[in-house]
Design an enzyme around this catalytic site. Sequence first.
Site, PDB file in Angstrom:
ATOM      1  N   SER A  44     -12.314  -2.977   0.372  1.00 52.13           N
ATOM      2  CA  SER A  44     -12.685  -2.492   1.804  1.00 52.13           C
ATOM      3  C   SER A  44     -13.998  -2.338   1.927  1.00 52.13           C
ATOM      4  O   SER A  44     -14.721  -1.568   1.204  1.00 52.13           O
ATOM      5  CB  SER A  44     -11.938  -1.148   2.159  1.00 52.13           C
ATOM      6  N   THR A  49      -2.774   5.499  11.938  1.00 51.46           N
ATOM      7  CA  THR A  49      -2.184   5.199  10.489  1.00 51.46           C
ATOM      8  C   THR A  49      -3.040   5.780   9.296  1.00 51.46           C
ATOM      9  O   THR A  49      -2.629   6.045   8.314  1.00 51.46           O
ATOM     10  CB  THR A  49      -2.019   3.812  10.308  1.00 51.46           C
ATOM     11  N   LYS A  50      -4.540   5.834   9.430  1.00 50.42           N
ATOM     12  CA  LYS A  50      -5.282   6.075   8.499  1.00 50.42           C
ATOM     13  C   LYS A  50      -6.333   7.081   9.368  1.00 50.42           C
ATOM     14  O   LYS A  50      -7.129   6.418  10.132  1.00 50.42           O
ATOM     15  CB  LYS A  50      -5.715   4.844   7.972  1.00 50.42           C
ATOM     16  N   SER A  64       0.633  -0.711  11.722  1.00 50.01           N
ATOM     17  CA  SER A  64       1.664  -0.310  12.559  1.00 50.01           C
ATOM     18  C   SER A  64       2.155  -1.280  13.638  1.00 50.01           C
ATOM     19  O   SER A  64       3.455  -1.298  13.938  1.00 50.01           O
ATOM     20  CB  SER A  64       1.238   0.942  13.303  1.00 50.01           C
ATOM     21  N   THR A  78      -7.190   4.845  14.250  1.00 51.07           N
ATOM     22  CA  THR A  78      -5.885   4.448  14.347  1.00 51.07           C
ATOM     23  C   THR A  78      -5.221   5.725  13.276  1.00 51.07           C
ATOM     24  O   THR A  78      -5.757   6.400  12.590  1.00 51.07           O
ATOM     25  CB  THR A  78      -5.735   3.165  13.250  1.00 51.07           C
ATOM     26  N   MET A 134     -10.637  -1.503  47.409  1.00 50.86           N
ATOM     27  CA  MET A 134     -11.235  -0.281  46.706  1.00 50.86           C
ATOM     28  C   MET A 134     -10.084   0.403  46.211  1.00 50.86           C
ATOM     29  O   MET A 134      -9.380   0.960  46.970  1.00 50.86           O
ATOM     30  CB  MET A 134     -12.059   0.316  47.614  1.00 50.86           C
ATOM     31  N   ASN A 146      -2.379  -2.387  -3.589  1.00 51.18           N
ATOM     32  CA  ASN A 146      -3.516  -1.588  -2.895  1.00 51.18           C
ATOM     33  C   ASN A 146      -3.928  -0.792  -4.279  1.00 51.18           C
ATOM     34  O   ASN A 146      -3.090  -0.220  -4.663  1.00 51.18           O
ATOM     35  CB  ASN A 146      -3.070  -1.045  -1.859  1.00 51.18           C
ATOM     36  N   ASP A 147      -5.348  -0.850  -4.581  1.00 52.93           N
ATOM     37  CA  ASP A 147      -5.572   0.183  -5.570  1.00 52.93           C
ATOM     38  C   ASP A 147      -5.201   0.128  -6.955  1.00 52.93           C
ATOM     39  O   ASP A 147      -5.948   0.125  -7.921  1.00 52.93           O
ATOM     40  CB  ASP A 147      -5.426   1.969  -5.094  1.00 52.93           C
ATOM     41  N   ARG A 163       0.753  -1.231  -0.078  1.00 53.67           N
ATOM     42  CA  ARG A 163      -0.116  -0.003   0.233  1.00 53.67           C
ATOM     43  C   ARG A 163       0.811   1.217   0.083  1.00 53.67           C
ATOM     44  O   ARG A 163       1.701   1.550   1.066  1.00 53.67           O
ATOM     45  CB  ARG A 163      -0.862  -0.010   1.274  1.00 53.67           C
ATOM     46  N   LYS A 209     -23.911  -4.876  33.670  1.00 53.87           N
ATOM     47  CA  LYS A 209     -25.048  -4.800  34.677  1.00 53.87           C
ATOM     48  C   LYS A 209     -25.640  -3.279  34.553  1.00 53.87           C
ATOM     49  O   LYS A 209     -24.647  -2.398  34.910  1.00 53.87           O
ATOM     50  CB  LYS A 209     -24.622  -5.235  36.053  1.00 53.87           C
TER      51      LYS A 209
HETATM   52  N1  3NM Z   1      -7.487   0.938   6.161  1.00 52.43           N
HETATM   53  P1  3NM Z   1      -3.042  -0.077  11.876  1.00 52.43           P
HETATM   54  S1  3NM Z   1      -7.771   1.359   8.543  1.00 52.43           S
HETATM   55  C1  3NM Z   1      -4.893   0.807   5.895  1.00 52.43           C
HETATM   56  O1  3NM Z   1     -10.551   0.967   7.870  1.00 52.43           O
HETATM   57  C2  3NM Z   1      -6.188   1.172   6.387  1.00 52.43           C
HETATM   58  O2  3NM Z   1     -10.150   0.310   5.589  1.00 52.43           O
HETATM   59  C3  3NM Z   1      -8.329   1.108   7.069  1.00 52.43           C
HETATM   60  O3  3NM Z   1      -3.554   0.701  10.538  1.00 52.43           O
HETATM   61  C4  3NM Z   1      -9.703   0.845   6.695  1.00 52.43           C
HETATM   62  O4  3NM Z   1      -2.971  -1.498  11.810  1.00 52.43           O
HETATM   63  C5  3NM Z   1      -6.141   1.153   7.871  1.00 52.43           C
HETATM   64  O5  3NM Z   1      -1.711   0.597  12.091  1.00 52.43           O
HETATM   65  C6  3NM Z   1      -4.936   1.373   8.808  1.00 52.43           C
HETATM   66  O6  3NM Z   1      -3.988   0.711  12.688  1.00 52.43           O
HETATM   67  C7  3NM Z   1      -4.753   0.352   9.876  1.00 52.43           C
HETATM   68 MG    MG Z   2      -7.799   2.742  -1.916  1.00 48.17          MG
END
Ligand code: 3NM
Ligand code: MG
Length: 511
Positions: free
Chosen positions: A110, A138-139, A198, A136, A281, A71-72, A41, A357
């Site tokens: 996806s 990452t995206k 990640s 995340t 507690m 990817n894509d 990707r 609960k």
């Molecule tokens: N696609 P990580 S989330 C590339 O929801 C990608 O379609 C997503 O990264 C989607 O494992 C995502 O670091 C990133 O959280 C996932």
């Molecule tokens: Mg795409």
Amino acid sequence: MPLDLSLYLVTDSTAAILKERDLGTVVEEALKGGVTVVQYRDKTSDTGVQVETARKLHSITQKYGVPLLINDRVDVAVAIGAEGVHLGQDDMNIKDAKKLLPPNAIIGISTSSIEEAKKAVADGADYLGVGTMFATPTKTNTKSMIGTAGTQAILNAISDSPSVGTVSIGGINHTNVQRVMYQSHSPKKGLDGVAIVSAIMAADDPKAAAEEFAKLIKTPAPFALTLNAPRANEAEALLEEVPRIVRKMVEVHPLVHNMINFVVANFVANVALSIGASPIMSPYGDEATDLCQFDGALLINMGTLTSESISNYLKAIKAYNQRGNPVIYDPVGAGATHIRRNTVRDLMRGGYFDLIKGNEGEIRQAWGSSAVQQRGVDSGPSTLDNQQKATLARDLARRERNIVLLTGATDYLSDGERVIAVENGHPLLGQVTGTGCAIGTISGCFLTSHRSDRLLAVLSGILMYEIAAENAASKEYVRGPGSFVPTFLDELYAIRTAAAKGDDSWFVGRA
Ligand code: 3NM
Ligand code: MG
């Protein structure tokens, strides 16, 4: 060879993740650790660079007999002879991609909703990337966060298509992967695997990170380990077991870690002592690492929530989940404020609860906190009738794969299959603060001492508690809530003392 989606690596070439390392080297380490699919990707590189990188990655994945998906970029996949592509909803559609790709190419897509998933299956996708599971870094431009409940709804919707594969994506790491696999599950279809960026690509040791994932995916979650014992089904058969379960609890002397509101802490601690348990507690999340080592349970009661509570709760839940010790959630006032509503959502995304609960409003909030609704309980009337309450308890337990106790004049207890209505108790319980909260603590004690049937464990706790309340209220000298409290503690203590002697007469004819 059938497609093994169990540990699906998605690459990322950004500096934050690669940290100056070579992409091919990181991917090869991950393959050594057991990755079963690689998706290249790359959202930024020029076409020439992508083709060159893909070709290099392909020479590596081929050594490990693992498919490489692009990817894509269908053109890049064709150019280098990759095993397939992964398409987003805004990329080329499956039908057009099929025209360009060789007939045996793998096509994944996806999906984040039931509609997208159904369409993908109809179009002939080989597998679905289902997400986004959790937020995340990452995206950050993902369409919607669907969590385990949303993933389960999608799996349900395509459960008559056994051959289409499914992987969950988004924020999956070593801590949550087993719960993701366990809770993203419909009766006919589970996840085939998880897609990770990640947690492998950015790891200092990608091979070790992949190995750990491979191991976790093969092993049931710690809290799922004890759930396969044969279970009594008929209400009468269950009731027959109750005195034995109470005796066992008294013997085990469970520890119960209460992260509880300050209004009721004293009363609840006394209830725990009266039944022979050890209450602690502690609102301090870091203490859970030590406390979870004992034979005990964690109760999260958010009655007096503060800005610091949530991170403390999450730390403690994580520790108990990893240990496989029971966690109980009492989402007090769940729907009352914006902050509490978000807290319910974040805690339910952040960990696994063996028992949720609450009263009707709280359980409805827990049900409605997921991004994808399966059934419209919350669009129903403002007050549920008995049948609807039973159904809500069952549906939430089924979705979360746990136990739900919906409290009220009649309590509804369910494990997603069985629903039990409990009518015991006394109106005086409603006149004393903490009597509801204490049920969370009691349940924790019983869930600790009886692991093989969690529904029976909680039922036994409720019955011990409510029978003690009835016994106390029937005393002539109990005139109201004031005299009820000490007598109630005495009656709990009396049952505990009888149980310790093997005497079940407190129960006979009472349930
Ligand atoms: N696609 P990580 S989330 C590339 O929801 C990608 O379609 C997503 O990264 C989607 O494992 C995502 O670091 C990133 O959280 C996932
Ligand atoms: Mg795409």
